[in-house]
Design an enzyme around this catalytic site. Structure first.
Site, mmCIF file in Angstrom:
data_model
loop_
_atom_site.group_PDB
_atom_site.id
_atom_site.type_symbol
_atom_site.label_atom_id
_atom_site.label_comp_id
_atom_site.label_asym_id
_atom_site.label_seq_id
_atom_site.Cartn_x
_atom_site.Cartn_y
_atom_site.Cartn_z
ATOM 1 N N CYS A 33 15.547 21.587 5.278
ATOM 2 C CA CYS A 33 15.623 22.832 4.521
ATOM 3 C C CYS A 33 17.056 23.309 4.374
ATOM 4 O O CYS A 33 17.309 24.290 3.686
ATOM 5 C CB CYS A 33 14.804 23.920 5.199
ATOM 6 S SG CYS A 33 13.069 23.519 5.259
ATOM 7 N N ASP A 35 19.058 24.457 6.868
ATOM 8 C CA ASP A 35 19.630 25.367 7.865
ATOM 9 C C ASP A 35 19.081 25.160 9.272
ATOM 10 O O ASP A 35 17.878 25.023 9.486
ATOM 11 C CB ASP A 35 19.524 26.842 7.453
ATOM 12 C CG ASP A 35 18.247 27.166 6.707
ATOM 13 O OD1 ASP A 35 17.242 26.508 6.996
ATOM 14 O OD2 ASP A 35 18.264 28.085 5.865
ATOM 15 N N CYS A 58 23.960 27.709 4.872
ATOM 16 C CA CYS A 58 24.726 28.344 3.803
ATOM 17 C C CYS A 58 25.491 29.566 4.324
ATOM 18 O O CYS A 58 25.424 29.890 5.509
ATOM 19 C CB CYS A 58 23.769 28.755 2.687
ATOM 20 S SG CYS A 58 22.537 29.940 3.205
ATOM 21 N N CYS A 102 17.116 33.603 6.080
ATOM 22 C CA CYS A 102 18.221 33.349 7.012
ATOM 23 C C CYS A 102 18.185 34.358 8.160
ATOM 24 O O CYS A 102 18.433 34.014 9.307
ATOM 25 C CB CYS A 102 19.573 33.444 6.314
ATOM 26 S SG CYS A 102 19.848 32.137 5.127
#
Lengths: 140, 392
Positions: A33, A35, A58, A102
């Site tokens: 994915c 992360d 990111c 996130c």
């Protein structure tokens, strides 16, 4: 697209690195994915005296990790368990909707590290009873 | 000192001064509607005729076969849907590839929902389609093959001439998306057996919002926009005269010294590729090593994520792009990078730098210098990288 706070924490992340002989280590996310977050905790008398992180991801993944560590450093376990993804996002001046996962990941990483600490020390943390660090936060 | 280094020329390019100068009078002085019979109108009409000649000239076509559109995506849409609906009595099968631009892929998906069958050809690790597979995919229902000339992300150039021959031999129309190729590869539509070619102005220092579709005489295709008689009744709407004039100037300039342009671009491209490969470990060049666009560089940097890379580059004034999911708004990385067999985590860490006429060697040095620092910084932060160091 990102707030100034996010850019600040992305370009100057706080608490990056590892802790040798950490009392708790948690890793969440997966490379597929895009992360992964890993958190290291040093805990003395139920207080998080030190915290470090490493993140593959990111800009907002790095910024949320950084902010999460800042929010719980020096806090008690009890207080750290109350950290929510929303609080992390708000402290960063908000995140774009597609990046909210996130902040979820950052919350999960803290919990995963605390779970590891509890297991290593044979302590049961009530709030982590149903917590699954491998749960996928992405809406596929 | 932070510079401004633009290395995203595959996304768009600045309008060249010479192009803008040609366009300007058509906004304020020669503004007539080209369909009007008075002098102002005739001036506009003459400008369009002249522009059509220039565009046709650039690709070895007859001016009557050039149809101006709003750009590459419209040309792609028209070619696919127009041929599909005009030939559905003959068949309902279309062949394309998995690495096409979304202008093609999403149009094909739309047709699939409307009774058409589409074959999406695989590509090899360099991004090239297999001609044998293409030939085997053709059935008596096949009406169209659409394979891009050169890929926008990884720069790979397809064997267009051979594809054209296969199409011709089998009596199937051949469309190619030439948006990235025009101005960088010499194109002669007859020599390459191309029936339809999509073009765009803003990739070659022309304005945005203008392009064209070349349609070979004899291709059975439906009109695209119904209305007035513009573009021979096939694409209605008052012509965008300033942009058409700008597009013509841009394509003329891009194609008149194509070898010289390419020589300069290839020198910069190869330096950029060499300097990245020699100075940064765990990198992979994506796309064909030789059969690639003169301006395309695409690398995967292991253990880091593309958006973080782009943001860091932006902070030092460098503009690039990435196939990372985080830059596309979806969770999956680029379909092109996945199609050439990259694992998700490596596709996430990709960076495209596309060069243009205004880039310099000094800028290449600046980019590489900063990339070394940025990649090192992000890797030191990455939990994936520590495993690698432990392995050693």
């Amino acid at each position: 697209m990102y707030s100034e706070k996010v850019m600040d924490h992305f370009s100057n992340p706080r608490n990056v690195g590892e802790i040798e002989n950490a009392d708790g280590v948690g890793q969440v996310g997966n490379p597929k994915c895009g992360d992964i977050m890993k958190m290291y905790l040093k805990i003395e008398d139920d207080v998080i005296v030190d915290i470090k992180f490493k993140t593959f991801g990111c800009g907002s993944a790095i910024a949320t990790s950084s902010m999460a560590t800042e929010l719980i450093k020096g806090k008690t376990i009890e207080e750290a368990l109350k950290l929510t993804n929303k609080a992390v996002a708000e402290a960063l001046g908000g995140l774009p909707p597609v990046k909210m996962h996130c902040s979820v990941l950052a919350e999960q990483a803290v919990k995963a590290a605390l779970l590891d600490y509890s297991k290593k020390n044979g302590i049961e943390i009530e709030q982590l009873k149903d917590f699954d660090p491998d749960e996928d936060v992405h809406e596929h | 000192m932070v510079k401004n280094v633009y290395m995203d020329n595959a996304a768009t390019t600045p309008v060249k001064k010479e192009v803008l100068d040609e366009m300007l009078p058509y906004f304020t002085e020669k503004y007539g509607n080209p369909s009007s019979i008075y002098r102002l109108g005739r001036e506009g009409k003459a400008a369009i005729d002249d522009s059509r000649n220039k565009v046709a000239n650039a690709i070895g076509a007859n001016p009557k076969e050039i149809y101006f559109t709003s750009g590459g995506s419209e040309a792609d849409n028209w070619a696919i849907k127009g041929v599909a609906f005009a030939n559905k009595k003959k068949g309902n099968h279309i062949i394309t590839s998995k690495v096409e631009h979304h202008g093609i892929l999403h149009t094909c998906e739309y047709l699939e929902r409307n009774g058409f069958d589409v074959t999406y050809l695989d590509v090899d690790e360099n991004g090239i389609v297999d001609l044998k597979e293409l030939e085997e995919a053709i059935t008596d229902k096949t009406i169209l093959i659409s394979i891009m000339f050169a890929n926008n992300e990884i720069g790979t150039i397809q064997p267009v001439k051979e594809i054209g021959e296969i199409a011709k031999k089998n009596g199937v129309f051949f469309h190619t998306d030439g948006v990235q190729a025009v101005g960088k590869i010499e194109i002669d539509v007859d020599d390459l057996n191309i029936d339809m070619l999509s073009m765009s102005a803003h990739k070659i220092y022309g304005p945005k919002g203008i392009g064209a579709l070349y349609i070979r005489k004899g291709v059975k295709i439906h009109p695209h926009i119904h209305g007035g008689a513009q573009e021979k009744n096939r694409r209605a709407g008052t012509e965008n005269v300033p942009s058409i004039v700008g597009f013509a100037k841009a394509i003329e300039m891009a194609c008149e010294n194509i070898d010289e342009h390419n020589k300069k671009l290839i020198k910069l491209r190869d330096k950029l590729i060499k300097d990245i490969a020699n100075n940064i470990s765990h990198v992979k060049l994506n796309g064909h090593p030789e059969k690639r666009l003169s301006n395309n560089v695409n690398f995967s940097f292991e253990f880091i994520e593309g958006e973080a890379l782009l943001l860091s580059l932006d902070m030092v004034g460098v503009a690039g792009s990435s196939g990372s999911a985080c830059t596309s708004g979806s969770l999956d990385p680029s379909h092109v990078l996945l199609s050439i067999g990259l694992p998700h985590e490596i596709a996430h860490g990709s960076l495209r730098l596309s060069l243009g006429d205004f880039n310099t060697e000094e800028e290449v040095d600046y980019v590489v210098e900063n990339l070394i620092t940025i990649v090192d910084r992000l890797r030191k932060m990455s939990p994936l990288y520590e495993n690698v160091k432990e392995d050693k």
